[in-house]
Design a protein around this motif. Structure first.
Motif, PDB file in Angstrom:
ATOM      1  N   CYS A 275      11.246  37.131   3.402  1.00  0.00           N
ATOM      2  CA  CYS A 275      12.158  36.024   3.680  1.00  0.00           C
ATOM      3  C   CYS A 275      13.084  36.477   4.798  1.00  0.00           C
ATOM      4  O   CYS A 275      13.032  37.620   5.225  1.00  0.00           O
ATOM      5  N   ALA A 277      16.294  36.729   4.623  1.00  0.00           N
ATOM      6  CA  ALA A 277      17.515  37.385   4.137  1.00  0.00           C
ATOM      7  C   ALA A 277      17.309  38.884   3.970  1.00  0.00           C
ATOM      8  O   ALA A 277      18.249  39.662   4.069  1.00  0.00           O
ATOM      9  N   HIS A 283       8.878  38.899  -1.051  1.00  0.00           N
ATOM     10  CA  HIS A 283       8.851  38.231  -2.361  1.00  0.00           C
ATOM     11  C   HIS A 283       7.410  38.083  -2.839  1.00  0.00           C
ATOM     12  O   HIS A 283       6.559  37.574  -2.108  1.00  0.00           O
ATOM     13  N   CYS A 338      17.935  37.404  -4.649  1.00  0.00           N
ATOM     14  CA  CYS A 338      17.972  37.628  -3.200  1.00  0.00           C
ATOM     15  C   CYS A 338      18.935  36.617  -2.564  1.00  0.00           C
ATOM     16  O   CYS A 338      19.091  35.501  -3.067  1.00  0.00           O
ATOM     17  N   CYS A 340      18.488  34.765  -0.212  1.00  0.00           N
ATOM     18  CA  CYS A 340      17.814  33.540   0.236  1.00  0.00           C
ATOM     19  C   CYS A 340      17.765  32.506  -0.881  1.00  0.00           C
ATOM     20  O   CYS A 340      17.334  31.381  -0.660  1.00  0.00           O
TER      21      CYS A 340
END
Ligand SMILES: [Zn+2]
Length: 460
Positions: A275, A277, A283, A338, A340
């Motif tokens: 992702c 972030a 992930h 996370c 995100c």
């Protein structure tokens, strides 16, 4: 079409800008009901699917039935996720020994597509997908490309080869699922790739990182202005992506790049993805893959967050159910939330495999360690080549590294001083003194597909 809500992610460089500003809420999530579910909900989905998967494999695949009978474990014994360790491991050798269709759980008239590994070392591994498998595969990819800042309406150009390799078609289907227009350019013909980016307004490039770097360099040599190009996102796969190489491509092509992880034996690309972030982790699609991290020698689980070998059990796959596949990839998995917004566990990017460790004069050396040292030296490019050979009865490690044009000089003293500095840095990290060769700018061959960095010439 630009939606005001995600204007920043559809403008050139916007996803990176939004991520840099920490505005992850500007980035859409493909399937929030699972990607952002609580850990308890995710585990409940995994357990239900694990039970079904084990029963399905036991019923339909003689190999697993015999193996489980031998180990005295029945499908009904799987009552918790921890019970997964009672099941047999599957290694690549099992897939090869049952070549071609020995692990298939359905007749061929239910298979819609076959793919295989390259088979460079022995028989290839053949995998088959049913219609439901294709659907699940496309969805996994749609999620990970959205995670990387791709949005419906993007124009995606494929620079992976198609054919039996899972990367080409996998990304193709997933990008279409999200709502992108696909340009199936395929690998090779670099100048044509650049022309197509300009002519068709390509916003997303799918490539191996080493080929993306090559496209970047060829474009620069043609005088193409990457800063003014429509290209915005690079989706990388097919080989590990060194952080130094990724950063260099982002800077020179003015795009944001992510990479994803997968392997043919469990599905292909789409097992996990990065992702915006957390740039060093990916992930895992946990509703489709149960992960374990084990000690590569004993096969026993290691503690959460500790490095070990990744073991994957695809959940609900119909064509070939695979139990506890040993990837030989070394990583650690983390389950804290996370930035995100996703709650799916994150695995550290795989930089090394338990089987690409080189033993040099009795010391363990991973190619990724050499890569990391070279990344920290500003006079050299991300291109390198490692040769291991026998010289005078001893192992010799040769590292070829390519100079940047601005660092190249005809002064022997300055080149030799740089070479000595690189030897010293490598030696202090690896604990083995390498021979370093400086190669002139552009002197290390560029890969059009997967880069091959190591040439072990020793007689086994
Ligand atoms: Zn994230």
């Amino acid at each position: 079409m630009v939606d005001a809500a995600n204007f920043d992610v559809t403008a050139k460089g916007g996803a990176l800008a939004a991520a840099a500003a920490g505005r992850f809420d500007a980035l859409p999530v493909y399937k929030p009901e699972i990607e952002c579910a609580s850990r308890e909900e995710i585990r409940a989905v995994q357990l239900a699917k694990l039970k079904e998967t084990v029963a399905y494999a036991y019923e339909r695949v003689p190999y697993y039935r015999e193996k489980m009978d031998e180990m005295g474990v029945a499908p009904a014994d799987i009552q918790t996720l921890d019970d997964v360790c009672r099941l047999p491991f599957t290694d690549k050798a099992v897939l090869r020994d049952t070549f071609p269709f020995g692990l298939f759980a359905v007749p061929m008239n239910e298979i819609r597509e076959l793919h295989s590994s390259s088979g460079t070392t022995g028989k290839p591994v053949v995998v088959g997908y049913t219609e439901d498998d294709m659907d699940m595969w496309s969805e996994c990819i749609a999620r990970l490309v959205q995670m990387a800042g791709v949005v419906p309406g993007d124009v995606a150009q494929m620079a992976f080869g198609y054919g039996m390799f899972t990367g080409g078609f996998g990304l193709h289907y997933g990008l279409q699922r999200l709502g992108c227009a696909m340009i199936p350019a395929g690998s090779g013909n670099t100048e044509r790739h650049i022309q197509m980016i300009e002519d068709y307004g390509t916003t997303v490039l799918v490539a191996t990182p080493s080929y993306a770097m090559h496209i970047c360099e060829v474009g620069e040599a043609m005088g193409y202005d990457w800063g003014a190009s429509p290209l915005r996102v690079g989706l990388f796969g097919g080989e590990p992506c060194p952080p130094g190489l990724k950063a260099e491509i982002e800077r020179r092509m003015h795009i944001v790049c992510t990479d994803n992880y997968g392997l043919t034996e469990v599905m292909g690309p789409g097992v996990s993805g990065e992702c915006l972030a957390e740039r060093f982790q990916q992930h895992i699609a946990e509703d489709h893959f149960l992960w374990e991290v084990v000690d590569p020698v004993t096969g026993e689980p290691v503690g959460e967050g500790e490095v070990g070998e990744l073991v994957l059990t695809p959940l609900g796959k119909q064509g070939i159910p695979v139990l506890r596949y040993r990837t030989h990839d070394l990583t650690a998995v983390h389950t804290e939330p996370c930035a995100c917004g996703r709650t799916l566990a994150r695995m550290d990017k795989v930089r090394s495999r338990s089987d690409d460790m080189l033993i040099i004069r009795g010391t363990n050396v991973f190619p990724s360690q050499i890569e990391d040292v070279l990344t920290g030296i500003e006079e050299v490019t991300p291109h390198y080549h490692i040769i291991v050979r026998t010289k005078g009865g001893m192992d010799e490690l040769v590292v070829e590294t390519e100079l940047r044009p601005e660092a190249f000089s005809d002064s022997f003293e300055s080149m030799d001083a740089l070479r000595a500095r690189i030897v010293e840095k490598l030696k202090s990290t690896l604990l083995v003194a390498p021979t370093v060769r400086l190669v002139e700018p552009g002197g290390i061959e560029r890969a059009v597909g997967k880069a091959k960095h190591v040439d072990d010439q020793r007689v086994k």
